[in-house]
Design a protein around this motif. Sequence first.
Motif, mmCIF file in Angstrom:
data_model
loop_
_atom_site.group_PDB
_atom_site.id
_atom_site.type_symbol
_atom_site.label_atom_id
_atom_site.label_comp_id
_atom_site.label_asym_id
_atom_site.label_seq_id
_atom_site.Cartn_x
_atom_site.Cartn_y
_atom_site.Cartn_z
ATOM 1 N N GLU A 46 1.570 17.745 -18.217
ATOM 2 C CA GLU A 46 2.939 18.331 -18.101
ATOM 3 C C GLU A 46 3.203 18.080 -16.454
ATOM 4 O O GLU A 46 2.170 18.519 -15.714
ATOM 5 N N GLY A 47 4.251 17.379 -16.148
ATOM 6 C CA GLY A 47 4.537 17.264 -14.765
ATOM 7 C C GLY A 47 4.285 15.973 -14.374
ATOM 8 O O GLY A 47 4.009 14.794 -15.164
ATOM 9 N N ALA A 48 4.020 15.543 -13.023
ATOM 10 C CA ALA A 48 4.345 14.213 -12.491
ATOM 11 C C ALA A 48 2.779 13.482 -12.644
ATOM 12 O O ALA A 48 1.513 14.216 -12.785
ATOM 13 N N SER A 49 2.815 12.169 -12.724
ATOM 14 C CA SER A 49 1.572 11.403 -12.871
ATOM 15 C C SER A 49 0.990 11.279 -11.428
ATOM 16 O O SER A 49 1.387 11.884 -10.466
ATOM 17 N N THR A 50 -0.210 10.907 -11.413
ATOM 18 C CA THR A 50 -0.941 10.989 -10.241
ATOM 19 C C THR A 50 -0.444 9.936 -9.084
ATOM 20 O O THR A 50 -0.408 10.334 -7.946
ATOM 21 N N LEU A 51 -0.198 8.926 -9.700
ATOM 22 C CA LEU A 51 0.568 8.106 -8.705
ATOM 23 C C LEU A 51 2.058 8.654 -8.084
ATOM 24 O O LEU A 51 2.483 8.573 -6.958
ATOM 25 N N ASP A 52 2.750 9.230 -9.115
ATOM 26 C CA ASP A 52 3.992 9.909 -8.395
ATOM 27 C C ASP A 52 3.492 10.970 -7.338
ATOM 28 O O ASP A 52 4.285 11.178 -6.106
ATOM 29 N N ARG A 53 2.466 11.895 -7.734
ATOM 30 C CA ARG A 53 1.930 12.670 -6.735
ATOM 31 C C ARG A 53 1.545 12.045 -5.454
ATOM 32 O O ARG A 53 1.985 12.616 -4.183
ATOM 33 N N LEU A 54 0.816 11.040 -5.475
ATOM 34 C CA LEU A 54 0.616 10.370 -4.311
ATOM 35 C C LEU A 54 1.586 9.819 -3.543
ATOM 36 O O LEU A 54 1.703 9.950 -2.105
ATOM 37 N N ARG A 55 2.748 9.300 -4.081
ATOM 38 C CA ARG A 55 3.829 8.805 -3.449
ATOM 39 C C ARG A 55 4.600 10.077 -2.749
ATOM 40 O O ARG A 55 4.965 9.813 -1.781
ATOM 41 N N ALA A 87 -8.439 -0.656 -0.755
ATOM 42 C CA ALA A 87 -7.690 0.582 -1.003
ATOM 43 C C ALA A 87 -6.359 0.654 -0.236
ATOM 44 O O ALA A 87 -5.207 0.913 -1.080
ATOM 45 N N LYS A 88 -6.438 0.565 0.823
ATOM 46 C CA LYS A 88 -5.306 0.856 1.877
ATOM 47 C C LYS A 88 -4.200 -0.018 1.274
ATOM 48 O O LYS A 88 -3.023 0.176 1.377
ATOM 49 N N ALA A 89 -4.527 -1.480 1.146
ATOM 50 C CA ALA A 89 -3.592 -2.452 1.176
ATOM 51 C C ALA A 89 -3.146 -2.444 -0.591
ATOM 52 O O ALA A 89 -1.975 -2.336 -0.813
ATOM 53 N N VAL A 90 -3.793 -1.900 -1.438
ATOM 54 C CA VAL A 90 -3.324 -1.633 -2.786
ATOM 55 C C VAL A 90 -2.465 -0.596 -2.858
ATOM 56 O O VAL A 90 -1.200 -0.808 -3.513
ATOM 57 N N PHE A 91 -2.649 0.532 -2.139
ATOM 58 C CA PHE A 91 -1.681 1.711 -2.300
ATOM 59 C C PHE A 91 -0.533 1.531 -1.313
ATOM 60 O O PHE A 91 0.587 2.117 -1.702
ATOM 61 N N GLU A 92 -0.595 0.783 -0.381
ATOM 62 C CA GLU A 92 0.566 0.198 0.226
ATOM 63 C C GLU A 92 1.671 -0.298 -0.675
ATOM 64 O O GLU A 92 2.756 -0.072 -0.668
ATOM 65 N N GLU A 93 1.013 -1.249 -1.363
ATOM 66 C CA GLU A 93 1.805 -1.768 -2.521
ATOM 67 C C GLU A 93 2.440 -1.095 -3.607
ATOM 68 O O GLU A 93 3.367 -1.179 -3.990
ATOM 69 N N LEU A 94 1.805 0.086 -3.767
ATOM 70 C CA LEU A 94 2.013 1.219 -4.806
ATOM 71 C C LEU A 94 2.991 2.125 -4.099
ATOM 72 O O LEU A 94 3.372 3.261 -4.676
ATOM 73 N N GLY A 95 3.424 2.175 -2.877
ATOM 74 C CA GLY A 95 4.202 3.079 -2.267
ATOM 75 C C GLY A 95 3.570 4.130 -1.737
ATOM 76 O O GLY A 95 3.986 5.285 -1.515
ATOM 77 N N VAL A 96 2.233 4.229 -1.377
ATOM 78 C CA VAL A 96 1.481 5.310 -0.916
ATOM 79 C C VAL A 96 0.773 4.536 0.527
ATOM 80 O O VAL A 96 -0.022 3.854 0.654
ATOM 81 N N PRO A 97 1.510 5.062 1.630
ATOM 82 C CA PRO A 97 1.363 4.375 2.774
ATOM 83 C C PRO A 97 -0.112 4.692 3.829
ATOM 84 O O PRO A 97 -0.457 3.958 4.671
ATOM 85 N N GLU A 98 -0.717 5.622 3.322
ATOM 86 C CA GLU A 98 -1.954 6.116 3.964
ATOM 87 C C GLU A 98 -3.208 6.460 3.295
ATOM 88 O O GLU A 98 -2.971 6.866 2.125
ATOM 89 N N ILE A 99 -4.242 6.114 3.908
ATOM 90 C CA ILE A 99 -5.385 6.755 3.054
ATOM 91 C C ILE A 99 -6.199 7.725 4.003
ATOM 92 O O ILE A 99 -6.135 7.521 5.427
ATOM 93 N N GLN A 100 -6.830 8.705 3.682
ATOM 94 C CA GLN A 100 -7.627 9.837 4.201
ATOM 95 C C GLN A 100 -8.932 9.848 3.505
ATOM 96 O O GLN A 100 -8.975 9.891 2.317
ATOM 97 N N ALA A 101 -9.778 9.666 4.190
ATOM 98 C CA ALA A 101 -11.223 9.308 3.795
ATOM 99 C C ALA A 101 -12.294 10.728 4.217
ATOM 100 O O ALA A 101 -12.165 11.333 5.230
ATOM 101 N N SER A 102 -12.929 10.902 3.166
ATOM 102 C CA SER A 102 -14.108 11.962 3.313
ATOM 103 C C SER A 102 -15.566 11.022 3.136
ATOM 104 O O SER A 102 -15.495 10.348 2.219
#
Length: 306
Positions: A46-55, A87-102
């Motif tokens: 129930e609720g938003a998908s993972t991609l929705d949340r990331l966006r 990963a950065k380039a793929v998620f930019e295409e998907l509307g997620v502009p930044e990556i944060q890494a651990s």
Amino acid sequence: MKKPVPAVRRGTWGRRDALRLGGVGLATLGLAACTRVDGGGGEGEEGASTLDRLREQGFVAVGLANEIPFGFVDDSGNPAGQSPAVAKAVFEELGVPEIQASSVNWDGLIPGLNANRFDVIAAGMFITPERCGQVAFSEPTATSPEAFMVAEGNPENIQHFTDFVDNPDLMLAVLNGSVEQTYAEYFEVPENQMELIPNQTAGYELLEAGRVDAMSMLSVSHTYLLQDRGGPFEVTEPFFPEIDGREEKGWGGLCLRQQDTQLLEEVNRVIAEFKESGRLLELGEEWGFTEADLPDDTTTAELCEG
């Protein structure tokens, strides 16, 4: 007699088995210890998908293992390497502009992903049947042959895992939980001749201190590390280990939770576009990857089957 290796078949990559960019956004080394991904990452709930949340949040949390040049944190604290770049380039295409890494130890990547400490593993992780039972892989993004980092001049003439079987005085450093560890076990390198290391830096320091005679990783990892750190070392001739009569050419990709099926479909769609357009090669060139390291027609489904 060689030991069986059911998890290592053609195309196992990563780069680690158990089986191991400038401008990619801010990263924090302590993220894995202090941050959990909200929502658990599940799709179909129930609720938003993972991609929705990331966006909505504007970034994707990625895990990496500080292995140059696949995925590491640079001197400025930013995620760097081929896999974070993809990963950065793929998620930019998907509307997620930044990556944060651990950055975590190699054997902590899959547990960290499944514990929701991050949403993606961007570490050049090889796709193996064993891992496919725990996580979901994207389609392949790169490969590289194996090699050893050894003392300059290669005084022990180390070229293959079997050299350690033939000479009981030799010591080998391998990533704990890596495909290299699996190869070493297959070729029956004795346990007391292996130093299991948590990351690439630890192996370099053991080699530097003379505690091991070689470190086993992918050729491109050794080459880039040697360019970065220097030292009286060299990289041996690259090779693909032969198992059951065929070369083990491993493939790596991004790694997601198994329940994130919709996100995986979108990630694979963009990777296919990058492969077709030549963008995938461009993203890897800065880190020493060439056209020879690009994916062929091998699919993740084939690699997971073994």
